[in-house]
Design a protein around this motif. Structure first.
Motif, mmCIF file in Angstrom:
data_model
loop_
_atom_site.group_PDB
_atom_site.id
_atom_site.type_symbol
_atom_site.label_atom_id
_atom_site.label_comp_id
_atom_site.label_asym_id
_atom_site.label_seq_id
_atom_site.Cartn_x
_atom_site.Cartn_y
_atom_site.Cartn_z
ATOM 1 N N ARG A 38 13.363 -6.610 -6.623
ATOM 2 C CA ARG A 38 14.102 -5.373 -6.894
ATOM 3 C C ARG A 38 13.253 -4.189 -6.468
ATOM 4 N NH1 ARG A 38 15.183 -8.606 -11.300
ATOM 5 N NH2 ARG A 38 17.360 -9.175 -11.478
ATOM 6 N N LEU A 39 13.263 -3.883 -5.176
ATOM 7 C CA LEU A 39 12.522 -2.732 -4.688
ATOM 8 C C LEU A 39 13.380 -1.484 -4.872
ATOM 9 C CD1 LEU A 39 11.214 -4.235 -1.336
ATOM 10 C CD2 LEU A 39 9.899 -3.799 -3.388
ATOM 11 N N PRO A 40 12.825 -0.410 -5.412
ATOM 12 C CA PRO A 40 13.626 0.803 -5.591
ATOM 13 C C PRO A 40 13.996 1.406 -4.232
ATOM 14 C CG PRO A 40 11.331 1.226 -6.137
ATOM 15 C CD PRO A 40 11.463 -0.261 -5.876
ATOM 16 N N LEU A 41 15.125 2.063 -4.192
ATOM 17 C CA LEU A 41 15.572 2.709 -2.954
ATOM 18 C C LEU A 41 14.762 3.957 -2.658
ATOM 19 C CD1 LEU A 41 19.417 2.277 -3.350
ATOM 20 C CD2 LEU A 41 17.835 0.931 -1.961
ATOM 21 N N ARG A 42 14.291 4.648 -3.701
ATOM 22 C CA ARG A 42 13.435 5.818 -3.544
ATOM 23 C C ARG A 42 12.635 6.024 -4.828
ATOM 24 N NH1 ARG A 42 18.243 7.032 -4.587
ATOM 25 N NH2 ARG A 42 19.652 8.422 -3.679
ATOM 26 N N ARG B 203 11.067 -0.805 0.672
ATOM 27 C CA ARG B 203 12.228 -1.510 1.209
ATOM 28 C C ARG B 203 12.427 -1.166 2.690
ATOM 29 N NH1 ARG B 203 16.457 -4.445 -0.155
ATOM 30 N NH2 ARG B 203 16.090 -4.361 -2.378
ATOM 31 N N ALA B 204 12.385 0.102 3.018
ATOM 32 C CA ALA B 204 12.561 0.523 4.414
ATOM 33 C C ALA B 204 11.450 -0.050 5.294
ATOM 34 C CB ALA B 204 12.604 2.043 4.513
ATOM 35 N N ALA B 205 10.227 -0.053 4.777
ATOM 36 C CA ALA B 205 9.104 -0.604 5.545
ATOM 37 C C ALA B 205 9.275 -2.104 5.774
ATOM 38 C CB ALA B 205 7.788 -0.322 4.831
ATOM 39 N N ALA C 150 0.817 -1.214 0.000
ATOM 40 C CA ALA C 150 0.000 0.000 0.000
ATOM 41 C C ALA C 150 0.856 1.270 0.000
ATOM 42 C CB ALA C 150 -0.931 -0.002 1.207
ATOM 43 N N LEU C 151 2.140 1.124 0.278
ATOM 44 C CA LEU C 151 3.047 2.274 0.334
ATOM 45 C C LEU C 151 3.571 2.638 -1.053
ATOM 46 C CD1 LEU C 151 5.164 1.108 3.400
ATOM 47 C CD2 LEU C 151 3.388 2.874 3.390
ATOM 48 N N PRO C 152 4.023 3.888 -1.220
ATOM 49 C CA PRO C 152 4.715 4.226 -2.473
ATOM 50 C C PRO C 152 5.933 3.316 -2.632
ATOM 51 C CG PRO C 152 4.223 6.203 -1.196
ATOM 52 C CD PRO C 152 3.904 5.023 -0.320
ATOM 53 N N LYS C 153 6.255 2.953 -3.865
ATOM 54 C CA LYS C 153 7.331 1.989 -4.120
ATOM 55 C C LYS C 153 8.651 2.376 -3.467
ATOM 56 C CE LYS C 153 5.460 -0.283 -8.085
ATOM 57 N NZ LYS C 153 5.719 -0.996 -9.287
ATOM 58 N N GLY C 154 8.958 3.655 -3.437
ATOM 59 C CA GLY C 154 10.219 4.103 -2.863
ATOM 60 C C GLY C 154 10.318 3.929 -1.358
ATOM 61 N N GLU C 155 9.201 3.656 -0.694
ATOM 62 C CA GLU C 155 9.188 3.480 0.764
ATOM 63 C C GLU C 155 9.116 2.011 1.185
ATOM 64 O OE1 GLU C 155 6.062 5.849 2.487
ATOM 65 O OE2 GLU C 155 6.564 7.580 1.238
ATOM 66 N N ASP D 112 11.940 -14.226 8.252
ATOM 67 C CA ASP D 112 12.784 -14.949 7.289
ATOM 68 C C ASP D 112 12.237 -14.800 5.874
ATOM 69 O OD1 ASP D 112 14.429 -15.814 9.349
ATOM 70 O OD2 ASP D 112 13.567 -17.839 9.431
ATOM 71 N N ASP D 113 10.924 -14.848 5.727
ATOM 72 C CA ASP D 113 10.313 -14.696 4.412
ATOM 73 C C ASP D 113 10.533 -13.284 3.874
ATOM 74 O OD1 ASP D 113 8.701 -16.145 2.379
ATOM 75 O OD2 ASP D 113 7.331 -14.468 2.714
ATOM 76 N N ILE D 114 10.472 -12.295 4.741
ATOM 77 C CA ILE D 114 10.751 -10.925 4.313
ATOM 78 C C ILE D 114 12.192 -10.824 3.822
ATOM 79 C CG2 ILE D 114 11.039 -8.544 5.120
ATOM 80 C CD1 ILE D 114 8.508 -9.017 6.866
ATOM 81 N N ASP D 115 13.132 -11.481 4.504
ATOM 82 C CA ASP D 115 14.514 -11.514 4.023
ATOM 83 C C ASP D 115 14.570 -12.103 2.612
ATOM 84 O OD1 ASP D 115 15.985 -10.284 6.041
ATOM 85 O OD2 ASP D 115 16.261 -12.151 7.157
#
Length: 184
Positions: free
Chosen positions: A179-183, A145-147, A138-143, A169-172
């Motif tokens: 390939r999640l964008p950094l921002r 990875r951090a989430a 539900a978050l913008p793609k740039g957010e 572990d699954d999140i890892d």
């Protein structure tokens, strides 16, 4: 085969429901399994009933229950025949993925994917994982990875929760595979 996060991103509706019956068009025709939704995980409204391809297991027919501890591999029944699971039991609780096509809710029957897993409860490991991925999607793609990293770390802090550790572990796995964008 889409990852869990990719399944959640693609789906318009994700729900948990109970198998209530089946409908066939005619003798020898493919059938539809009827499901009464009980919980909405993603989407705007909980439908009264949904359908997916398949039929109810007949006496002596081979049916494999989903492993309640598994988060990546689909039910073994999705790895044969039509490459999607199509044999179910009445009263089976399922976590299902749907897409909107031509204004209609259609089962997202991706081959070899976890789109129709049976779950033991509304708080089972797979349901909890899908909830986590739904929040991230539900978050913008740039957010994202951090989430995902924050969610993983919060789950790891629950030292006595085996489901939380498995979801972390699954999140890892997702972080390594996606390939999640950094921002933005």
């Amino acid at each position: 085969m889409p990852t869990s996060l990719e399944l959640v991103e693609r789906a318009d509706t994700i729900l948990v429901g109970t198998v209530i019956g089946e409908r066939t068009e005619g003798e020898g025709q493919a059938g539809l399994v009827l499901v009464r939704p009980t919980m909405l995980l993603k989407g705007s409204e909980l439908p009264q009933q949904v359908e997916l391809w398949g039929w109810l297991a007949k006496s002596g027919e081979f049916l494999t229950r989903s492993d309640p501890n598994e988060l990546r591999q689909p039910n073994p029944d999705a790895l044969r025949g039509g490459c999607t699971r199509y044999v179910f039991e009445r009263d089976m609780k399922l976590l299902l993925f749907f897409e909107q096509k031509a204004g209609k809710l259609v089962f997202a029957g991706y081959p070899f994917a976890r789109v129709s897993e049976d779950v033991p409860s509304d708080d089972s490991r797979w349901v909890r994982a899908v909830r986590a991925y739904t929040a991230v999607a539900a978050l913008p793609k740039g957010e994202r990875r951090a989430a995902m990293i924050a969610k993983r770390d919060a789950l790891r802090a629950r030292r006595d929760d085996r489901d939380a550790a498995a979801i972390a572990d699954d999140i890892d796995h997702e972080l390594a595979a996606t390939r999640l964008p950094l921002r933005d």
